[in-house]
Each structure stands twice: as C-alpha cells, then as structure tokens.
Design an enzyme around this catalytic site. Structure first.
Site, mmCIF file in Angstrom:
data_model
loop_
_atom_site.group_PDB
_atom_site.id
_atom_site.type_symbol
_atom_site.label_atom_id
_atom_site.label_comp_id
_atom_site.label_asym_id
_atom_site.label_seq_id
_atom_site.Cartn_x
_atom_site.Cartn_y
_atom_site.Cartn_z
ATOM 1 N N GLU A 192 35.804 122.330 4.389
ATOM 2 C CA GLU A 192 35.791 122.759 5.927
ATOM 3 C C GLU A 192 37.157 123.777 6.150
ATOM 4 O OE1 GLU A 192 32.951 119.395 8.084
ATOM 5 O OE2 GLU A 192 35.130 119.679 8.615
ATOM 6 N N ASP B 157 39.994 119.435 19.536
ATOM 7 C CA ASP B 157 41.084 118.999 18.812
ATOM 8 C C ASP B 157 42.137 118.430 19.422
ATOM 9 O OD1 ASP B 157 39.996 119.744 16.171
ATOM 10 O OD2 ASP B 157 39.792 121.549 17.115
#
Length: 271
Positions: free
Chosen positions: A49, A60
């Site tokens: 990824e 995040d």
C-alpha cells in the site's frame, strides 16, 4: 486476473496470511521510495500500500500526518507517485500495488487521466479513504476498464446494512479498521476483531485484511489467526521518521519490522 486476486488466491492455496505494509510515497524524500518498496518485498510483503501524500489526511494519526508533511515539503505529487510505481514495476512485475489516499488529488488530476496513468504505471488497486462506495460506483467502471480494483474500508462502527453495501461494491480485499479513531492508535482486542469479522464473512468472499494497531510480530500473528491479512503502517512510518536524516538506514529498519511479522505469521498455527 488482477495481481491482487492472483496473490490472494496463491496465499489461500498455501494457507498463508497476507502481509501488507503501508508507506507514504515521498517520505522522507521521493528518490528513496522505490528502494523502500523493494525492501518491503524482500522482507516478505505480499501486497504494497503506497500512500499518496495529502495536506489534510483526516483519517490518519500524527505519525502518518507528519509523513505526508515531509513528502509534500519535498514536492511529492500524485504524478510523482505514479512515476514511482512505474519505476518499481521495471524490476518487479508481480507484487500488487495499491494506492491509498484521499479523493482530492485524484479529482484534480481527473478520473480518466488518473486511471490511464495508473494503469500505465502498473497500479492494481485504489483505496480512497473519503470516497464512499455510492460515489465510487460512478467511477468504478472507468477504473475497472483500466484494471484498477476499488478497495474499501470497514470499521467497528459500520452498520450491517452499510457493511453489506461496501461488501457488494468492494474488490480485491476489504480493509477492516480494527480500532475506532485514527491510525497509530494503541490497543488491539483480537477477540473483538474476530467477532466483528464473523458477520462480514457471511456477506463476502473477499479477503478480510485488518489494519490499525499492528505493531510487532505478536500482534501480527494474533490478527493473522482471525484475518486473511494484516496491514501495518504506523510502525513502519515511525521507523522512516526516526531515520529521516539517514535514509540509507531505512531499508534495514523496514526489513527488521516486517521480517519479524513475516516470521510470526508463518509460524502461526492457523485459525
């Protein structure tokens, strides 16, 4: 067959779990990313990824937020990320690569231009955190035409009806967020994850991969007993941050983390 599907079919036949590392493209500088990708594969990664840096990575935690800041400060753009994948593909035609990020950079490039460039570079899947499946349905045929699979997130807070919709639209694998909150959170209850995955297995045959909270070999092995794959991000991005001033040390640091996880997964007694 898409590289992602091929890889998971091979893993299933071998009764092995996928190890899926996440790194932010361009962190700490663009010229190092391809080398980091190869280091991850050498350490046993099954799927990569690759994060597309964005100025407002709302899902995040601080570790990946700072990685995005470092990458953006070095001028990393979506077109650069695609170039990195193309360079990686020159010497690795097998390992699946998923671009993970946010809708804005793709919208700015234009869906058709992005899909074409991504196909030419050798991207296999796209996970846009802030694009729900209903909206993705409008562009999924375009992505599919260019060989790009649409990958989605599921979380403990996802309702059964919503989960059914996501499972219906998902391709490649499903990314199950094991914890509420943002990436890099601390605690992980594997028993709870197992309970939460059970109804999803009734809804889909897609591999279920678990991320958030995978820190070391022990947590990777524990999650691997209940999931089809483990996704590790913050633990790797932290090592990159620690060695940002000495990037030549980063490949070994990544291999140490991933090697421990790969060994632990392979030693695991199964489900």
């Amino acid at each position: 067959m898409n590289r992602i599907d091929k890889r998971f079919a091979a893993l299933k036949s071998q009764q092995r779990r996928a190890l899926i590392p996440y790194i932010t493209a361009g962190d700490p500088a663009p010229q190092h990313t391809v080398g980091f990708m190869h280091a991850c594969v050498e350490a046993g990664a099954d799927v990569l990824e690759l994060g597309v840096p964005f100025s407002d990575p709302m899902a995040d935690g601080p570790v990946i937020q700072k990685a995005c800041e470092r990458a953006l400060a070095k001028g990393t753009r979506l077109t650069d990320v695609l170039d990195m994948v193309a360079t990686f593909r020159a010497t690795d035609a097998e390992t699946p690569v998923v671009l993970m990020g946010y809708l804005n950079p793709v919208e700015r490039m234009g869906y058709e231009h992005f899909a074409r460039r991504a196909r030419e570079a050798g991207v296999d899947g796209v996970l846009m955190v802030d694009m729900p499946p209903e909206e993705m349905a409008e562009v999924a045929p375009l992505f599919s035409e260019h060989g790009l699979q649409s990958i989605f997130l599921l979380a403990p807070t996802t309702s059964p009806s919503r989960a059914a919709t996501i499972c219906r639209h998902g391709e490649g694998y499903l990314y199950y967020v094991s914890l509420k909150g943002v990436t890099g959170a601390a605690s992980l209850d594997v028993d709870a994850v197992e309970r939460q995955l059970a109804p999803l297995r009734e809804m889909t045959d897609l591999p279920l991969c678990v991320g958030f909270g995978i820190r070391d070999g022990d947590t990777a092995a524990a999650v691997g007993r209940v999931a089809d794959g483990v996704i590790v991000g913050s633990a790797l991005v932290s090592r990159i941050a620690e060695n940002a001033e000495t990037p030549e040390a980063i490949p070994a640091a990544l291999k140490a983390v991933l090697g421990d996880m790969r060994d632990a997964l392979d030693r695991s007694d199964g489900r």
